[in-house]
Design an enzyme around this catalytic site. Structure first.
Site, PDB file in Angstrom:
ATOM      1  N   TYR B 113       0.865  -1.185   0.000  1.00 31.78           N
ATOM      2  CA  TYR B 113       0.000   0.000   0.000  1.00 31.78           C
ATOM      3  C   TYR B 113       0.894   1.224   0.000  1.00 31.78           C
ATOM      4  O   TYR B 113       1.894   1.291   0.716  1.00 31.78           O
ATOM      5  CB  TYR B 113      -0.879   0.000   1.255  1.00 31.78           C
ATOM      6  CG  TYR B 113      -1.713   1.241   1.412  1.00 31.78           C
ATOM      7  CD1 TYR B 113      -3.021   1.282   0.934  1.00 31.78           C
ATOM      8  CD2 TYR B 113      -1.210   2.381   2.044  1.00 31.78           C
ATOM      9  CE1 TYR B 113      -3.791   2.423   1.074  1.00 31.78           C
ATOM     10  CE2 TYR B 113      -1.972   3.521   2.180  1.00 31.78           C
ATOM     11  CZ  TYR B 113      -3.259   3.539   1.702  1.00 31.78           C
ATOM     12  OH  TYR B 113      -4.017   4.687   1.839  1.00 31.78           O
ATOM     13  N   GLU B 201      -3.435   7.610  -3.888  1.00 30.54           N
ATOM     14  CA  GLU B 201      -3.253   6.283  -3.287  1.00 30.54           C
ATOM     15  C   GLU B 201      -3.044   5.228  -4.366  1.00 30.54           C
ATOM     16  O   GLU B 201      -3.773   5.211  -5.358  1.00 30.54           O
ATOM     17  CB  GLU B 201      -4.513   5.965  -2.472  1.00 30.54           C
ATOM     18  CG  GLU B 201      -4.519   4.625  -1.784  1.00 30.54           C
ATOM     19  CD  GLU B 201      -5.866   4.356  -1.112  1.00 30.54           C
ATOM     20  OE1 GLU B 201      -6.001   4.637   0.093  1.00 30.54           O
ATOM     21  OE2 GLU B 201      -6.796   3.874  -1.798  1.00 30.54           O
TER      22      GLU B 201
END
Lengths: 321, 399
Positions: B113, B201
């Site tokens: 992530y 993101e």
């Protein structure tokens, strides 16, 4: 005494010829604020409707008038630059009223301000209030001789867009006590001022710190000023959902504040993930809910109003009156 | 402002972040040929078909599908383009899907992530990285906070290469993987700052197994989510062009055009308030007295009579609204302007449902007088003296 500003504070307006700038310069002028001029690049040498001199740059304005504080109304794309211009010109209190300043502009402006403040002499730090805020007011009595044009005595200082008349100077407050109010919201602050005034309390100073995620003064810094101010008998803090400012303030209050504190948190019914008007008012990633903030404040011994109608009442209760 | 995954993917690709081959389709007929093209480019038979909607929960709703032949690709596209997607984030009515991303599938060795957002507490942008990719970061934060790294970015410099390198090593990357990941992080930081993002993101960022061309594996961005600062889109024409109005609530869009800030909620009491904090508090006090707000509506500081009338049109367009509460504390906003806006709305729309008005602040006497004089146009009007009175009256009126 009060915090940040008083009747002697010399104030200019950046963006004085814009419609909002002109309107609120007049509002402050009429309240009795010591307005000494304004800035609009390219209009230097002219005068505004109140007869105040207009300058091309803040530097010129400071040189000619000795201005210490500024109220910024310039449009959002240029607001961060206006803040930095004021900082470099030696203004010590910068109130940025402008709404809609890009967050990244403020990230950079804050850094530059912090740099100036680390390098300057202790006690000479520049204070930024806002952006996206109603400003700062230290109320003066309403019933003096005034300057002939207004019912105010000229003993107060209003920098910003708040309606002056709802505020009460301690000399005209039934209880003889004054509270300091710090808030992230504009109109909700007026509501709080109104409620405290109605219950016989005056206000020492009211500071609208604004609803943006990256800004100048926060709750803690303002509460610290109120704690140190002999004219402030109690502190009313108005927060809202989003961020963790209120939780941090709660920890600070528990540790350092001896004066009575009351609080209200707006947004108890706001759904997560939705931006409630203010860029900063959003519950995200499990952070910033009203419940967490209320819990933290109660644990710190703060009298929390559960209804926005009870902010004044909570303040009175906290002061044991 | 939000953009679709395929748009975020394009921004990343433009910044030099490697993404698997992919293309966007709008019709079932294009599914098979697009499948063939992207799988041929990638040298695989695996592709993923993903519905392009802003709401999350696509996988569980069946709107992300792995396919291995053109027939399955066509079938998946037909399902997604002819059914509404219902997930916990869409509400029960679901969302129509207009665009599909067809992307080449990749073998995955490991998922990570990666995100950049602005940390309010430190007033800095911060890089967030985790070796637990492909899942909700909130979940990781709760269950395994040590698996999340946070690296503050210098406000004037941005992410520095050594910071990115340290993160890459801490993620457990080795050999040539490290510099590939560093390149991705630096590109993400650049896009975040250059385009005024509020969040950028990549989830997941993946490492592929070793292959002939990439003996150390390849670092690829599989899915991306970008949000942009609404206050800064004025300086990004390219981002503005990505705006998809069909993803927005039509009433909220309409409100924006008049400078109003409106958010629809589930209750039956419509609210019209000036100021965001007071508007939130008005919702709170309605609930406090046993009612349910139908919306958040901030008319702002400089609203005109027309904007106030438009606000009523928007509130009344919600059929579940059974009563309206107007709560104004005039500062910049003058009470007489609000009052005139209410009267104009009454003349144009006619109020059949209860209307409770609480005015205070600038020009309050003029405002109250206007409303009194227009009593015949406002048969359902009740004046309230303060917040509690206003909330009690409107809650009682809607029963």
């Amino acid at each position: 005494m009060a915090i940040l500003v008083d009747a002697d504070t010399k104030v200019i307006c950046q963006g004085i010829t814009g419609s909002f700038g002109a309107l609120h310069t007049k509002g402050c002028f009429d309240y009795g604020t010591n307005m000494v001029g304004g800035v609009t690049p390219g209009k230097g040498g002219q005068k505004d409707a109140n007869g105040l001199p207009i300058f091309d740059t803040v530097e010129q304005a400071v040189k000619a008038t000795g201005a210490e504080a500024t109220m910024i109304f310039v449009p959002p794309p240029f607001a961060a630059d206006a803040i930095m211009e004021a900082a470099h010109a030696g203004i010590r209190l910068i109130c940025c009223i402008t709404e809609g300043v890009p967050v990244q502009d403020m990230v950079r402006a804050r850094r530059l301000l912090d740099e100036i403040n680390t390098e300057c002499a202790k006690g000479a730090e520049i204070v930024l209030v806002g952006p996206n805020c109603p400003g700062v007011i230290t109320p003066g009595p309403k019933t003096g001789e005034g300057d002939g044009k207004s019912k105010y005595t000229g003993a107060g200082c209003k920098i910003g867009i708040m309606p002056g008349y709802i505020h009460t100077h301690v000399s005209e407050a039934k209880t003889g006590k004054a509270v300091g109010i710090v808030s992230r919201s504009g109109t909700l602050t007026y509501e709080a001022v109104w409620q405290t005034s109605s219950r016989g309390l005056g206000q020492s100073t009211c500071v609208g710190i604004g609803g943006d995620p990256v800004r100048g003064l926060n709750h803690i810094e303002t509460i610290k000023l109120f704690q140190e101010d002999p004219a402030t008998d109690g502190i009313l803090m108005i927060g809202e959902i989003g961020g963790s400012d209120e939780e941090e303030a709660a920890a600070y209050i528990k540790e350092h504040v001896t004066k009575p504190v009351a609080a209200f948190i707006a947004g108890q019914t706001a759904p997560p993930g939705k931006r409630m008007g203010h860029a900063g008012a959003i519950i995200s990633g499990g952070e910033g809910s009203a419940d967490d903030k209320i819990k933290a404040l109660k644990a710190a011994g703060v009298e929390v109003a559960m209804s926005p109608a009870d902010m004044g009442e909570a303040m009175v209760k906290a002061m044991g009156m | 402002m939000k953009v679709h995954e395929y748009q975020a993917r394009q921004l990343l690709a433009d910044a030099g972040v490697p993404v698997p081959p992919g293309a966007v389709i709008e019709s079932v007929e294009d599914a098979a040929s697009t499948y063939k093209q992207v799988t041929r480019d990638a040298g695989t038979d695996l592709a993923v078909i993903k519905a392009q909607v802003h709401a999350g929960g696509r996988g569980k709703a069946g709107f992300v599908k792995l396919v291995r032949n053109p027939e399955d690709a066509t079938e998946a596209a037909r399902f997604m383009l002819s059914n509404k997607m219902v997930s916990p984030q869409t509400g029960p009515e679901g969302l129509e899907v207009k665009h599909l991303l067809v992307a080449a599938g990749v073998d995955i060795e490991k998922e990570f992530y990666l995100a950049i957002t602005t940390d309010r507490a430190t007033r800095r942008n911060v890089l967030i990285a985790s070796s637990e990719g492909g899942v909700e970061i909130e979940e990781v934060a709760e269950k395994n906070p040590d698996a999340i790294m946070k690296v503050p970015l210098h406000p004037l410099v941005g992410l520095e290469a050594h910071q990115a390198r340290t993160v890459a090593f801490r993620l457990g990357l080795k050999g040539k993987q490290v510099n590939q990941a560093v390149k991705v992080m630096l590109a993400l930081s650049k896009v975040f700052i250059d385009k005024d993002c509020t969040i950028a993101e990549i989830n997941p960022l993946v490492l592929t197994p070793p292959s002939k061309d990439h003996p150390d594996g390849q670092v690829l961005a599989i899915d991306a989510k970008f949000n942009f600062d609404d206050n800064a889109t004025f300086r990004h024409k390219d981002i503005q062009a990505m705006f998809d109005p069909t993803e927005e609530n039509p009433a909220e869009l309409r409100a924006q055009r008049f400078g109003l800030s409106y958010i629809a909620l589930d209750g039956n009491i419509g609210c019209l308030v000036n100021g965001a904090g007071l508007a939130m508090s008005t919702m709170d006090i309605i609930k406090h007295h046993g009612g349910e707000p139908a919306n958040f509506l901030d008319v702002g500081g400089g609203a005109s009579e027309e904007a106030v009338t438009e606000a009523f049109r928007i509130i009344l367009s919600d059929n579940s609204v059974k009563g309206i509460l107007v709560n104004i504390f005039g500062g910049i906003m003058r009470c007489d302007i609000i009052a005139q806006g209410i009267i104009n709305a009454a003349k144009e729309l006619g109020f059949k449902i209860p209307l409770v008005v609480r005015l205070e602040g600038s020009n309050v006497d003029a405002g109250r007088k206007l409303l009194e004089d227009a009593a015949s146009d406002l048969p359902t009007l009740q004046a309230a003296t303060d917040l509690t009175d206003a909330a009690k009256k409107v809650v009682a009126a809607v029963g």
